[in-house]
Design an enzyme around this catalytic site. Structure first.
Site, PDB file in Angstrom:
ATOM      1  CE1 TYR A   1       5.839   9.852   6.498  1.00 49.84           C
ATOM      2  CE2 TYR A   1       6.371  12.103   7.106  1.00 49.84           C
ATOM      3  CZ  TYR A   1       6.116  10.789   7.463  1.00 49.84           C
ATOM      4  OH  TYR A   1       6.130  10.427   8.786  1.00 49.84           O
TER       5      TYR A   1
ATOM      6  CG  PHE B   1      -2.791  11.529   4.959  1.00 51.22           C
ATOM      7  CD1 PHE B   1      -1.418  11.363   5.061  1.00 51.22           C
ATOM      8  CD2 PHE B   1      -3.566  10.424   4.596  1.00 51.22           C
ATOM      9  CE1 PHE B   1      -0.823  10.133   4.827  1.00 51.22           C
ATOM     10  CE2 PHE B   1      -2.969   9.185   4.367  1.00 51.22           C
ATOM     11  CZ  PHE B   1      -1.595   9.049   4.474  1.00 51.22           C
TER      12      PHE B   1
ATOM     13  NE  ARG C   1       5.409  -0.507  10.575  1.00 57.78           N
ATOM     14  CZ  ARG C   1       4.862   0.529   9.928  1.00 57.78           C
ATOM     15  NH1 ARG C   1       5.558   1.634   9.724  1.00 57.78           N
ATOM     16  NH2 ARG C   1       3.639   0.462   9.498  1.00 57.78           N
TER      17      ARG C   1
ATOM     18  CB  THR D   1      -1.156   3.928  11.141  1.00 57.00           C
ATOM     19  OG1 THR D   1      -0.226   3.069  10.492  1.00 57.00           O
ATOM     20  CG2 THR D   1      -1.014   5.341  10.607  1.00 57.00           C
TER      21      THR D   1
ATOM     22  NE  ARG E   1       2.472   5.348  15.235  1.00 58.22           N
ATOM     23  CZ  ARG E   1       2.724   4.888  14.019  1.00 58.22           C
ATOM     24  NH1 ARG E   1       2.281   3.689  13.651  1.00 58.22           N
ATOM     25  NH2 ARG E   1       3.413   5.615  13.161  1.00 58.22           N
TER      26      ARG E   1
ATOM     27  CG  HIS F   1       8.607   7.163  10.199  1.00 61.15           C
ATOM     28  ND1 HIS F   1       7.713   6.865   9.209  1.00 61.15           N
ATOM     29  CD2 HIS F   1       9.819   6.707   9.796  1.00 61.15           C
ATOM     30  CE1 HIS F   1       8.383   6.247   8.226  1.00 61.15           C
ATOM     31  NE2 HIS F   1       9.653   6.146   8.555  1.00 61.15           N
TER      32      HIS F   1
ATOM     33  CD  GLU G   1      11.376   5.445   5.743  1.00 59.06           C
ATOM     34  OE1 GLU G   1      11.610   4.976   6.877  1.00 59.06           O
ATOM     35  OE2 GLU G   1      10.241   5.465   5.233  1.00 59.06           O
TER      36      GLU G   1
HETATM   37  P1  ATP Z   1       4.895   5.951   9.583  1.00 62.71           P
HETATM   38  O1  ATP Z   1       5.148   5.843   8.096  1.00 62.71           O
HETATM   39  O2  ATP Z   1       4.872   7.366  10.114  1.00 62.71           O
HETATM   40  O3  ATP Z   1       5.742   5.036  10.391  1.00 62.71           O
HETATM   41  P2  ATP Z   1       2.685   4.217   9.233  1.00 62.71           P
HETATM   42  O4  ATP Z   1       3.573   3.433   8.343  1.00 62.71           O
HETATM   43  O5  ATP Z   1       2.060   3.515  10.404  1.00 62.71           O
HETATM   44  O6  ATP Z   1       3.439   5.421   9.868  1.00 62.71           O
HETATM   45  P3  ATP Z   1       1.565   5.363   6.847  1.00 62.71           P
HETATM   46  O7  ATP Z   1       0.378   4.741   6.252  1.00 62.71           O
HETATM   47  O8  ATP Z   1       2.908   5.163   6.243  1.00 62.71           O
HETATM   48  O9  ATP Z   1       1.590   4.953   8.401  1.00 62.71           O
HETATM   49  O10 ATP Z   1       1.274   6.914   6.970  1.00 62.71           O
HETATM   50  C1  ATP Z   1       2.328   7.823   7.238  1.00 62.71           C
HETATM   51  C2  ATP Z   1       1.873   8.825   8.267  1.00 62.71           C
HETATM   52  O11 ATP Z   1       0.840   9.611   7.683  1.00 62.71           O
HETATM   53  C3  ATP Z   1       1.233   8.222   9.518  1.00 62.71           C
HETATM   54  O12 ATP Z   1       2.158   7.836  10.496  1.00 62.71           O
HETATM   55  C4  ATP Z   1       0.382   9.370   9.997  1.00 62.71           C
HETATM   56  O13 ATP Z   1       1.183  10.358  10.667  1.00 62.71           O
HETATM   57  C5  ATP Z   1      -0.109   9.944   8.679  1.00 62.71           C
HETATM   58  N1  ATP Z   1      -1.403   9.377   8.277  1.00 62.71           N
HETATM   59  C6  ATP Z   1      -1.650   8.123   7.832  1.00 62.71           C
HETATM   60  N2  ATP Z   1      -2.938   7.935   7.548  1.00 62.71           N
HETATM   61  C7  ATP Z   1      -3.542   9.130   7.804  1.00 62.71           C
HETATM   62  C8  ATP Z   1      -4.868   9.609   7.698  1.00 62.71           C
HETATM   63  N3  ATP Z   1      -5.860   8.831   7.267  1.00 62.71           N
HETATM   64  N4  ATP Z   1      -5.107  10.894   8.064  1.00 62.71           N
HETATM   65  C9  ATP Z   1      -4.100  11.709   8.501  1.00 62.71           C
HETATM   66  N5  ATP Z   1      -2.828  11.317   8.596  1.00 62.71           N
HETATM   67  C10 ATP Z   1      -2.541  10.048   8.267  1.00 62.71           C
HETATM   68 MG    MG Z   2       4.712   4.304   6.751  1.00 59.53          MG
END
Ligand code: ATP
Ligand code: MG
Length: 139
Positions: free
Chosen positions: A49, A57, A85, A91, A102, A115, A126
């Site tokens: 990450y 976060f 997706r 998310t 979700r 994810h 990844e």
């Molecule tokens: P992922 O990357 O897990 O597929 P995503 O692309 O939908 O999910 P991202 O914006 O990349 O979301 O964020 C990565 C991960 O971080 C999210 O899946 C979630 O687990 C966590 N996350 C994102 N936004 C928040 C937030 N505001 N507070 C807490 N955790 C968050």
């Molecule tokens: Mg993401």
């Protein structure tokens, strides 16, 4: 043909929905080209990450991702990045559409079950993070 990385996060494994998530992929005709179960160390979660390292976060997310085993898969298919997706949903589960993973299983913006890579460049990074070339089936 496109590839993407899918992870069933620790909450998804704990909720016993591994089979249901995989069934959704297979029902859509998505092929699984590689798969394994493992538990990330904190350092490994931080590396995965890294793009989020400035986010508030980040620490909580990387703790969560190390809290139990995960299932990591390489998915293959036409437009599979976008299709995965779509199956995942937004998310934040509160914004996720009916019938998405979700919407059905997430309880928290962080603990959101799955994810999926969001673009070809992130998918390439990844997939390489978890699998070497010999571990990915060619067809
Ligand atoms: P992922 O990357 O897990 O597929 P995503 O692309 O939908 O999910 P991202 O914006 O990349 O979301 O964020 C990565 C991960 O971080 C999210 O899946 C979630 O687990 C966590 N996350 C994102 N936004 C928040 C937030 N505001 N507070 C807490 N955790 C968050
Ligand atoms: Mg993401």
């Amino acid at each position: 043909m496109e590839r993407t990385l899918s992870i069933i996060k620790p909450d998804g494994v704990a909720k016993n929905v591994i089979g249901d998530v995989i069934r959704r992929f297979e029902t859509k005709g998505i092929k699984i080209a590689a798969m394994k179960m493992l538990q990330l160390t904190k350092t490994q979660a931080q590396g995965f990450y890294a793009v989020h390292k400035e986010r508030p976060f980040f620490n909580s997310l990387t703790d969560f991702m190390t809290s139990g085993p995960i299932v990591v898969m390489v998915l293959e298919g036409e437009d599979v990045i976008a299709e995965n997706r779509e199956l995942m949903g937004a998310t934040n589960f509160k914004d996720a559409k009916e019938g998405t993973i979700r919407k059905d299983y997430a309880t928290d913006i962080e603990k959101n079950v799955v994810h999926g890579s969001d673009a070809p460049e992130t998918a390439a990074f990844e997939i390489k993070y978890f699998f070497n070339d010999l571990e990915i089936q060619k067809r």
